[in-house]
Design a protein around this motif. Structure first.
Motif, PDB file in Angstrom:
ATOM      1  N   ASP A  33       0.814  -1.217   0.000  1.00 25.18           N
ATOM      2  CA  ASP A  33       0.000   0.000   0.000  1.00 25.18           C
ATOM      3  C   ASP A  33       0.849   1.270   0.000  1.00 25.18           C
ATOM      4  O   ASP A  33       0.329   2.375   0.036  1.00 25.18           O
ATOM      5  N   GLU A  35       2.692   2.548   2.289  1.00 25.00           N
ATOM      6  CA  GLU A  35       2.843   3.211   3.590  1.00 25.00           C
ATOM      7  C   GLU A  35       3.805   2.429   4.476  1.00 25.00           C
ATOM      8  O   GLU A  35       4.086   1.266   4.232  1.00 25.00           O
ATOM      9  N   THR A  45      10.152   0.736   6.318  1.00 23.71           N
ATOM     10  CA  THR A  45       9.691   1.997   5.779  1.00 23.71           C
ATOM     11  C   THR A  45      10.422   2.302   4.479  1.00 23.71           C
ATOM     12  O   THR A  45      11.575   1.925   4.319  1.00 23.71           O
ATOM     13  N   ALA A  73      -0.546   4.988  14.819  1.00 24.63           N
ATOM     14  CA  ALA A  73      -1.773   4.216  14.603  1.00 24.63           C
ATOM     15  C   ALA A  73      -1.993   3.834  13.141  1.00 24.63           C
ATOM     16  O   ALA A  73      -2.334   2.690  12.831  1.00 24.63           O
ATOM     17  N   SER A  74      -1.784   4.743  12.222  1.00 23.82           N
ATOM     18  CA  SER A  74      -2.047   4.441  10.812  1.00 23.82           C
ATOM     19  C   SER A  74      -0.954   3.591  10.172  1.00 23.82           C
ATOM     20  O   SER A  74      -1.115   3.133   9.038  1.00 23.82           O
ATOM     21  N   SER A  75       0.137   3.344  10.900  1.00 16.37           N
ATOM     22  CA  SER A  75       1.249   2.564  10.350  1.00 16.37           C
ATOM     23  C   SER A  75       1.329   1.154  10.923  1.00 16.37           C
ATOM     24  O   SER A  75       2.269   0.436  10.648  1.00 16.37           O
ATOM     25  N   ARG A  76       0.370   0.763  11.712  1.00 14.27           N
ATOM     26  CA  ARG A  76       0.405  -0.558  12.363  1.00 14.27           C
ATOM     27  C   ARG A  76       0.199  -1.683  11.354  1.00 14.27           C
ATOM     28  O   ARG A  76      -0.561  -1.547  10.396  1.00 14.27           O
ATOM     29  N   GLU A  78      -1.493  -4.265  11.692  1.00  7.85           N
ATOM     30  CA  GLU A  78      -2.862  -4.784  11.740  1.00  7.85           C
ATOM     31  C   GLU A  78      -3.703  -4.311  10.574  1.00  7.85           C
ATOM     32  O   GLU A  78      -4.721  -4.920  10.250  1.00  7.85           O
ATOM     33  N   ARG A  79      -3.291  -3.243   9.903  1.00  8.98           N
ATOM     34  CA  ARG A  79      -4.089  -2.751   8.780  1.00  8.98           C
ATOM     35  C   ARG A  79      -4.133  -3.757   7.635  1.00  8.98           C
ATOM     36  O   ARG A  79      -4.973  -3.662   6.755  1.00  8.98           O
TER      37      ARG A  79
END
Length: 81
Positions: A33, A35, A45, A73-76, A78-79
């Protein structure tokens, strides 16, 4: 090339100075994605030069305090679940 980075990083942590024993060139990991993936105390990264210092600081704080940092949070990972 790597030794000066280890020396600089050593200024930020307590204990014995960091030292390099080896280093390798490799492919640049880029998640599907596009990210960052930060968490699980492993970080991948595509923009390490710009994010490494703050990502390392936030992840270290998570490890020490056992509390998740909201900024990550947006980089975990779990996404991807």
């Amino acid at each position: 090339m790597v030794a000066p980075l280890a020396a600089e990083a050593s200024k930020l942590i307590k204990g014995e100075p960091l030292r390099t024993t080896s280093w390798k060139l490799g492919l640049k990991p880029i998640p599907g994605d596009g990210e960052q993936v930060l968490g699980c105390f492993v970080a991948f990264t595509h923009s390490g030069a710009t994010l490494a210092l703050i990502a390392g600081e936030l992840l270290a704080e998570e490890m020490v305090r056992s509390e998740k940092q909201p900024m990550l949070a947006s980089s975990r990972p779990e996404r991807f679940a």
